[in-house]
Design an enzyme around this catalytic site. Structure first.
Site, PDB file in Angstrom:
ATOM      1  N   ARG A 159      24.389  15.063 -85.385  1.00 60.44           N
ATOM      2  CA  ARG A 159      25.843  15.124 -85.461  1.00 60.44           C
ATOM      3  C   ARG A 159      26.361  13.773 -85.956  1.00 60.44           C
ATOM      4  NH1 ARG A 159      26.544  19.963 -83.137  1.00 60.44           N
ATOM      5  NH2 ARG A 159      25.948  20.388 -80.983  1.00 60.44           N
ATOM      6  N   SER A 212      26.042  29.212 -73.887  1.00 64.75           N
ATOM      7  CA  SER A 212      27.342  28.791 -74.393  1.00 64.75           C
ATOM      8  C   SER A 212      27.664  29.330 -75.774  1.00 64.75           C
ATOM      9  CB  SER A 212      27.406  27.262 -74.375  1.00 64.75           C
ATOM     10  OG  SER A 212      28.696  26.863 -74.688  1.00 64.75           O
ATOM     11  N   HIS A 213      27.850  28.429 -76.733  1.00 61.44           N
ATOM     12  CA  HIS A 213      28.285  28.814 -78.068  1.00 61.44           C
ATOM     13  C   HIS A 213      27.122  29.252 -78.949  1.00 61.44           C
ATOM     14  CE1 HIS A 213      27.006  24.730 -77.818  1.00 61.44           C
ATOM     15  NE2 HIS A 213      26.768  24.725 -79.103  1.00 61.44           N
ATOM     16  N   ASP A 236      34.507  30.605 -76.671  1.00 66.10           N
ATOM     17  CA  ASP A 236      33.097  30.728 -77.048  1.00 66.10           C
ATOM     18  C   ASP A 236      32.357  31.709 -76.151  1.00 66.10           C
ATOM     19  OD1 ASP A 236      33.149  29.188 -74.758  1.00 66.10           O
ATOM     20  OD2 ASP A 236      31.389  28.023 -75.322  1.00 66.10           O
ATOM     21  N   ASP A 250      30.655  31.547 -73.367  1.00 63.77           N
ATOM     22  CA  ASP A 250      30.847  31.520 -71.911  1.00 63.77           C
ATOM     23  C   ASP A 250      32.257  31.118 -71.494  1.00 63.77           C
ATOM     24  OD1 ASP A 250      30.356  28.930 -72.846  1.00 63.77           O
ATOM     25  OD2 ASP A 250      29.558  28.267 -70.933  1.00 63.77           O
ATOM     26  N   GLU A 297      36.778  16.922 -75.064  1.00 70.40           N
ATOM     27  CA  GLU A 297      35.698  16.549 -75.959  1.00 70.40           C
ATOM     28  C   GLU A 297      35.965  17.093 -77.355  1.00 70.40           C
ATOM     29  OE1 GLU A 297      31.563  16.350 -74.058  1.00 70.40           O
ATOM     30  OE2 GLU A 297      32.419  18.239 -73.397  1.00 70.40           O
ATOM     31  N   GLU A 298      35.368  16.398 -78.330  1.00 68.46           N
ATOM     32  CA  GLU A 298      35.505  16.836 -79.713  1.00 68.46           C
ATOM     33  C   GLU A 298      34.877  18.211 -79.925  1.00 68.46           C
ATOM     34  OE1 GLU A 298      32.527  17.224 -81.411  1.00 68.46           O
ATOM     35  OE2 GLU A 298      31.468  16.461 -79.657  1.00 68.46           O
ATOM     36  N   ASP A 315      34.235  28.444 -72.067  1.00 71.45           N
ATOM     37  CA  ASP A 315      34.707  27.103 -71.712  1.00 71.45           C
ATOM     38  C   ASP A 315      35.271  26.324 -72.899  1.00 71.45           C
ATOM     39  OD1 ASP A 315      32.255  26.675 -72.869  1.00 71.45           O
ATOM     40  OD2 ASP A 315      31.386  25.558 -71.181  1.00 71.45           O
ATOM     41  N   ARG A 316      35.015  26.796 -74.108  1.00 68.36           N
ATOM     42  CA  ARG A 316      35.548  26.080 -75.273  1.00 68.36           C
ATOM     43  C   ARG A 316      36.828  26.734 -75.779  1.00 68.36           C
ATOM     44  NH1 ARG A 316      30.831  23.873 -79.149  1.00 68.36           N
ATOM     45  NH2 ARG A 316      29.467  23.088 -77.511  1.00 68.36           N
ATOM     46  N   LYS A 344      34.969  22.609 -68.485  1.00 70.35           N
ATOM     47  CA  LYS A 344      36.035  22.795 -69.457  1.00 70.35           C
ATOM     48  C   LYS A 344      36.446  24.261 -69.437  1.00 70.35           C
ATOM     49  CE  LYS A 344      32.753  22.809 -73.352  1.00 70.35           C
ATOM     50  NZ  LYS A 344      31.453  22.406 -72.828  1.00 70.35           N
TER      51      LYS A 344
HETATM   52  C1  G16 Z   1      28.001  21.392 -73.997  1.00 70.06           C
HETATM   53  C2  G16 Z   1      28.499  20.323 -73.081  1.00 70.06           C
HETATM   54  C3  G16 Z   1      29.567  19.520 -73.758  1.00 70.06           C
HETATM   55  C4  G16 Z   1      29.056  18.970 -75.073  1.00 70.06           C
HETATM   56  C5  G16 Z   1      28.553  20.098 -75.932  1.00 70.06           C
HETATM   57  C6  G16 Z   1      27.880  19.625 -77.195  1.00 70.06           C
HETATM   58  O1  G16 Z   1      29.015  22.301 -74.229  1.00 70.06           O
HETATM   59  O2  G16 Z   1      29.018  20.860 -71.895  1.00 70.06           O
HETATM   60  O3  G16 Z   1      29.928  18.501 -72.892  1.00 70.06           O
HETATM   61  O4  G16 Z   1      30.060  18.283 -75.736  1.00 70.06           O
HETATM   62  O5  G16 Z   1      27.586  20.839 -75.217  1.00 70.06           O
HETATM   63  O6  G16 Z   1      26.767  18.880 -76.853  1.00 70.06           O
HETATM   64  P1  G16 Z   1      25.742  18.411 -77.939  1.00 70.06           P
HETATM   65  O7  G16 Z   1      26.528  17.577 -78.910  1.00 70.06           O
HETATM   66  O8  G16 Z   1      24.708  17.639 -77.184  1.00 70.06           O
HETATM   67  O9  G16 Z   1      25.189  19.639 -78.633  1.00 70.06           O
HETATM   68  P2  G16 Z   1      28.747  23.855 -74.126  1.00 70.06           P
HETATM   69  O10 G16 Z   1      30.041  24.493 -74.502  1.00 70.06           O
HETATM   70  O11 G16 Z   1      27.631  24.114 -75.103  1.00 70.06           O
HETATM   71  O12 G16 Z   1      28.318  24.081 -72.727  1.00 70.06           O
END
Ligand code: G16
Length: 542
Positions: free
Chosen positions: A495, A112-113, A276, A278, A362-363, A280-281, A375
């Protein structure tokens, strides 16, 4: 020729918030990826002859692991694998492909990010037949299997050509290399008023989209530049690179600074956005106007009916617990339910499948709807564009009007990264230890109304998820939430989510830092962050 290879378990293959994410050097160990993939397959039933979708965000190791997955899928009895050309599939496009092809499930290769490259991160996530991330009961079964695995099955065969669209055979299995963009772009066209957006752009409306050298480049170029007619160069950093060109592909104000600076300049475009690793953000920035992800969810929900795909209205809104309550006020006004889930997109799947919610957010810069089960960054950008076109207003005007109608949830997230895991756990344990005595006490943030550790009961299957984050709720509706990230690969990330609500009569134009300062001080007092971590300031504020 199917081989059965002996192996021994790795003790660190527990999926986190979103699949298994580790440093490349961990994933590149002999048998490491194979063990996890076999553990996924061993946790599933009834896939003989069925279809599997495979693709990733193009990061370092993507192509190698795709070849491993293909050979293992053939050895384990899948009938067909659909692969994105070049190994590319954004996470929302993978979700759509799983759904539209009737696949049994899919493996999405991404961290992801998180950054990519030989010294950075890689990840594997299993998505189920609804196109969404596997729910906890599946990820728990996968984890249990990783602890006992003693062999995996793999076909001995040369690499499959994944760069040419077409069909080939691998053992008894068919491999179909598909265009990763076309189907997804068609889905977007079915949801939004492309002719109106196109006309607006032709009339001089300007936008900038930063793909951060990650997976959305081909999608954004096709949709914004080709189908909507935005000029070449609208998509910045549009070629996916294995190391994301050394970008940290997290669309926030720190890592998307190039875009932010452009949007704050005197000659800024009308609309800016980023996605991001992948895809989705999303990050939304109007000309001189940053929109927090929590506010973005609320605005999208309040105005979604202006887009053709949502003209019938919303059935409900879902948000993760740490996401601000801005969307709650929209749900209240619309007279629809609001669901508060733990962090992790996987918790939205059941609500979407059951038709309880239409839009989720989501935030952490994620918004999406029931069009897929992930997402979706480009979807959020298109819904914003559709809303701006339908209202004929700027982002800043839409935001000011939203706050004047609903009040404003001032909001920020403070991340303390790369903390020693034992220290982070000790901080959370100490905080949990004092929860019972906090109600009625006062600190810099005001008087505490209640304090708890968030637990969630899924309304569709009654499954319960506990210990999902410590919530400190104040008398005036303000909140401080503490939880440890489930997506990091180095130590722990704390966080701290800080929120203060100001009603329509109050000051809606404060600087966020000023509005939240007393609550930031309260967070320090409550958790002694500096004492436990030695850090006197967060690594990132978003
Ligand atoms: C993933 C999850 C999201 C989550 C985010 C942050 O996003 O799919 O639902 O809000 O991680 O998670 P954490 O606070 O546990 O680091 P992504 O975009 O990384 O796949």
């Amino acid at each position: 020729m199917i081989q059965t290879v002996s192996t021994t378990p790795f003790d660190d293959q527990k999926p986190g918030t979103s699949g298994l994410r580790k440093k490349v050097r961990i994933f590149a160990q002999p048998h490491y990826a194979e063990n996890f993939v076999q553990s996924v397959f061993d946790s599933l039933e009834g896939f003989a002859g069925e279809t599997l979708v495979v693709g990733g965000d193009g990061r370092y190791l993507n192509r190698e692991v795709i070849q491993i997955v293909l050979r293992m899928a053939a050895a384990n009895g899948f009938g067909r694998v659909l692969v994105g050309q070049g190994g590319i599939l954004s996470t929302p496009a993978a979700s759509h492909l799983i759904r539209s092809s009737g696949a049994f499930g899919g493996l999405v290769l991404s961290a992801s990010h998180n950054p990519g490259g030989p010294d950075e991160d890689f990840g594997i996530k299993y998505n189920v037949s609804n196109g969404g991330p596997a729910p906890e009961k599946v990820t728990d079964a996968i984890h249990a299997r990783t602890m006992t695995i003693d062999s995996y099955r793999i076909v001995d065969a040369p690499d499959v050509d994944i760069d040419s669209i077409g069909t080939s055979r691998l053992g008894d299995m068919t491999v179909e290399v598909v265009d990763p963009v076309a189907l997804y772009a068609e889905l977007m066209e079915s949801l939004f008023d492309f002719p109106a957006i196109r006309a607006k752009i032709a009339g001089g409306f300007t936008l900038a989209f930063d793909s951060m050298s990650a997976v959305t480049g081909p999608y954004a170029t096709e949709i914004f530049e080709k189908r909507l007619g935005a000029p070449g160069g609208t998509v910045m950093n549009g070629t996916p690179l294995p190391d994301f060109g050394h970008h940290h592909p997290d669309p926030n104000l720190v890592h998307a600074k190039e875009l932010y600076d452009r949007m704050m300049a005197a000659d800024a475009p009308d609309f800016g956005a980023a996605s991001d690793g992948d895809g989705d953000r999303n990050l939304i920035i109007g000309r001189h106007c940053y929109v927090t992800p929590s506010d973005s969810l609320a605005v999208l929900a309040a105005n979604a009916h202006l887009a053709p795909g949502y003209a019938a209205g919303l059935k409900g809104i879902a948000r993760s617990m740490p996401t601000s309550g801005a969307a709650d006020r929209v749900a209240e006004k619309l007279g629809i339910p609001l669901y508060e889930t733990p962090t992790g997109w996987k918790f939205f799947g059941n609500l979407l499948d059951a038709g309880l919610a239409t839009i989720c957010g989501e935030e952490s810069a994620g918004t999406g709807s029931d069009h897929v089960r992930e997402k979706d960054g480009i979807w959020a950008v298109l819904l914003w564009l559709n809303i701006l076109v339908a209202r004929g207003e700027s982002v800043a005007t839409v935001m000011a009007d939203h706050w004047a109608t609903y009040g404003r949830n001032y909001y920020a997230r403070h991340d303390y990264e790369a903390i020693a895991t034992d220290k982070a756990n000790a901080l959370m344990a100490a905080l949990r230890g004092k929860l019972d005595g906090l109600a009625g006490t006062a600190n810099s943030g005001g008087t505490i109304r209640s304090a708890d550790d968030f637990a969630y009961t899924d309304p569709t299957d009654q499954s319960v998820s506990r210990n999902q984050g410590v919530r400190i709720l104040f008398e005036d509706g303000s909140r401080v939430v503490f939880r440890l990230s489930g997506t990091g690969t180095e130590g722990a990330t704390l966080r701290v989510y800080i929120e203060r609500y100001v009603g329509v009569e109050g000051d809606l134009a404060m600087a966020t830092g000023d509005a939240l300062a007393p609550l930031v001080a309260a967070a320090q007092e409550l958790a002694d962050i500096e004492g436990f971590t030695g850090m006197d300031a967060p690594s990132v504020i978003t």
